[in-house]
Scaffold this motif. Structure first.
Motif, PDB file in Angstrom:
ATOM      1  N   ASP A   1       0.834  -1.207   0.000  1.00 43.34           N
ATOM      2  CA  ASP A   1       0.000   0.000   0.000  1.00 43.34           C
ATOM      3  C   ASP A   1       0.869   1.257   0.000  1.00 43.34           C
TER       4      ASP A   1
ATOM      5  N   LYS B   1      -6.602  -2.843  -5.308  1.00 42.48           N
ATOM      6  CA  LYS B   1      -6.006  -1.514  -5.460  1.00 42.48           C
ATOM      7  C   LYS B   1      -4.725  -1.593  -6.299  1.00 42.48           C
TER       8      LYS B   1
ATOM      9  N   TYR C   1      -4.065  -0.065 -10.084  1.00 45.08           N
ATOM     10  CA  TYR C   1      -2.881   0.798 -10.245  1.00 45.08           C
ATOM     11  C   TYR C   1      -2.040   0.337 -11.433  1.00 45.08           C
TER      12      TYR C   1
END
Length: 625
Positions: free
Chosen positions: A497, A518, A522
């Motif tokens: 993260d 996520k 990305y």
């Protein structure tokens, strides 16, 4: 009789032979010489005849049976006869037998092959080293015609070439070239002669020891230093080496110390120790570093230990403290890469007094050397000592760039993944829009240190299967990442993260794991924004998508979409991972690849052409990949 005038006439006749006899009529140079021959002809009949011959050439008779060529030929024959009669052809001096040193080598290569190498050995300029080295590896120097050019290359001003010749090319000829080298060797010479002596010693061994000793005893300074180094380990010359270690010349003493370091006799060790405690303490350091005698190592460790015990007594005296530190550095250099129970005990004591040596004295090199020593020991005790030292380094270097470089790499080795992340979380937090340049640099250094551990980049060969026959592309850039299972056990999961937040696409690709939406979004977004294969970013992003567990169909569609992007131009070489993924595309992709083919050039065009052939028919087997 003086032949100067005759020789001048000979040159003019030779000129007319080349120009042609038809041009001899009225030749002004012969006209200039004619009066001198006519004058001498009044006293010597031969000059009169030569004068008549000159007249016949420059004033030709056009009667039948007469020609300018005939007159020129008659003059030339007469002149040559006179020159051969009046000249001297036998050499002066005593006749001696020619000394030869036969070498058993063939002349197996064509001159065309050898000429480029010979030219590189004779000329100056860049690019010669590669030509010479390749020729040596191809065996071209094993030709009789290459020996003397190779010998001459010992004086090449480019040191790398001279060293290559000295250490590899000439020794490959074997002992048969020793007589040639000895004939050329001049003990009073400089660096070139030292190279010859090195080759002689390498090939001759014990058979040339007398020559080497004579060079060590009476040669020039350079030759003596080389010869002394070549006597290292020869017990019969130890007395001479001891004597040379007291020579007035620094270079000779240094060579003698280095030679004595190969001996374990008491006299040699005593002399080295005496030099270290005297005026040559700095000069003898390299010799002591290479000396492996445990007896001397133990003596030095004992002295070093006593020296460190005196530190508390002089800590307030700056002058004494600085003087002691100079001596400490010399002992550190001498004891580097040595091991003994006594030295381990000494360094353990040093690390246990970390606050004294680091906080009060700032003797960083002492702590670093002690830490380096324990890194070479594979034991639980060594690990405990290193962990203990690391905890203190984390405090001492907290505001130093080393905290996010060397100290971080130690933390990765000796601390738990959770502890490492939590320890360095503050460094990540200081990266903010309002942060200082220094804070930003510290954070970037931390990210760089992580990348050095996780991602390996190198150039290597790659089988160019797109060519027929298959050859290799040299120095193709490759990227390898730590296996996902290693990352899962040796790194805290929270790093991923953080890397997304700091837009570190390479680290996101490496740390990507299944189920992290996520990270998936990305990587897809970054590939959409950076589809160009000419950059290394697309290759790494595709590796990340595979790591995150994206389906094969989605990965291939992302690859094709990037390939078709109008920005994907000017690519000359497709990197290995991307090329391998292209080779795995389904056959129904052939039209999409064919359409974009004109936008690629050089090797990249050949690679895509191979992919197309692979899809078009069974004859282009995929087993080649």
């Amino acid at each position: 009789m003086s032949t100067a005038l005759l020789q001048e006439l000979h040159q003019e006749v030779k000129r007319l032979y080349i120009a042609g006899s038809d041009l001899a009529a009225g030749d002004f140079r012969l006209k200039r010489l004619l009066p001198q021959f006519q004058q001498l002809g009044e006293r010597a009949p031969i000059f009169k005849r030569l004068g008549e011959g000159i007249v016949a050439v420059i004033e030709p008779d056009h009667s039948e049976g007469s020609s300018s060529a005939q007159h020129l030929q008659e003059l030339s024959v007469l002149l040559s006869s006179v020159l051969h009669t009046q000249g001297t052809t036998s050499p002066n001096g005593e006749l001696l037998e020619v000394q030869v040193h036969p070498v058993k080598l063939p002349t197996q290569f064509s001159y065309r092959k050898l000429s480029a190498v010979q030219m590189s050995l004779k000329t100056r300029g860049g690019g010669r080293y590669e030509i010479i080295k390749e020729a040596y590896e191809a065996g071209l120097f094993q030709d009789l015609r290459m020996i003397h050019p190779a010998l001459a290359a010992l004086q090449d001003p480019y040191v790398e070439i001279a060293e290559l010749v000295m250490k590899q090319i000439l020794p490959a000829y074997g002992p048969q070239i020793i007589p040639i080298l000895i004939d050329q060797f001049d003990p009073a010479g400089g660096i070139v002669e030292t190279r010859k002596l090195y080759v002689i010693a390498t090939l001759g061994g014990d058979t040339v020891q007398d020559l080497i000793y004579q060079a060590a005893d009476s040669g020039s300074e350079d030759v003596r230093a080389m010869a002394i180094s070549l006597l290292a380990g020869k017990g019969q010359y130890e007395e001479e080496l001891l004597a040379w270690s007291t020579d007035k010349k620094k270079k000779i003493r240094e060579a003698a110390y280095n030679a004595l370091a190969k001996s374990d006799s008491a006299s040699a060790l005593n002399r080295l120790h005496q030099a270290f405690t005297g005026k040559d303490s700095e000069l003898v350091v390299p010799a002591l570093r290479q000396c492996q005698a445990q007896e001397l190592t133990q003596r030095l460790v004992e002295e070093f230990s006593v020296m460190l015990q005196s530190v508390p007594e002089i800590i307030g005296d700056t002058k004494k403290k600085d003087g002691l530190w100079i001596r400490v550095v010399q002992y550190l250099r001498v004891l580097s890469y040595k091991q003994s129970p006594e030295l381990e005990k000494l360094y353990l004591n040093v690390l246990e007094q970390y606050p004294l040596y680091m906080n009060q004295l700032s003797w960083n090199s002492l702590i670093e050397e002690a830490t380096s020593y324990f890194r070479q020991i594979d034991s639980m005790e060594a690990k405990r000592v290193l962990q203990q030292t690391l905890e203190q380094d984390l405090v001492y270097y907290r505001n130093n760039r080393r905290y996010v470089n060397d100290v971080f790499k130690d933390a990765y080795l000796y601390l738990s993944p959770e502890r490492v992340y939590e320890q360095y979380l503050d460094v990540l937090k200081i990266q903010a829009p309002s942060s200082t340049n220094r804070a930003s640099a510290i954070t970037q250094q931390l990210l760089h240190s992580i990348s050095e551990i996780v991602v390996q980049r190198y150039h290597g060969t790659y089988d160019a299967v797109w060519n027929s026959p298959v050859d290799q592309i040299q120095y193709m850039y490759k990227v390898e990442m730590q296996p996902s299972e290693v990352l899962a056990t040796q790194w805290d999961l929270r790093w991923l993260d953080a890397f997304i937040e700091f837009d570190q696409y390479e680290l996101v690709s490496a740390f990507a794991r299944p189920g992290h939406d996520k990270a998936l979004q990305y990587l897809l977004r970054k590939l959409t924004d950076n589809p160009e294969f000419r950059h290394r970013q697309a290759n790494i992003l595709l590796m990340g998508l595979e790591r995150i567990g994206i389906s094969k169909q989605h990965l291939q569609e992302a690859l094709l979409t990037a390939l078709e992007d109008e920005r994907n131009t000017e690519c000359r070489l497709i990197e290995p991972y991307t090329f391998e993924q292209l080779c795995l595309l389904p056959t129904n992709s052939v039209n999409r690849i064919t359409t974009v083919l004109p936008r690629f050039s050089d090797v990249a065009e050949e690679q895509l052409g191979y992919v197309i052939r692979l899809m078009q028919g069974p004859s282009n087997s995929k087993e080649e990949v």
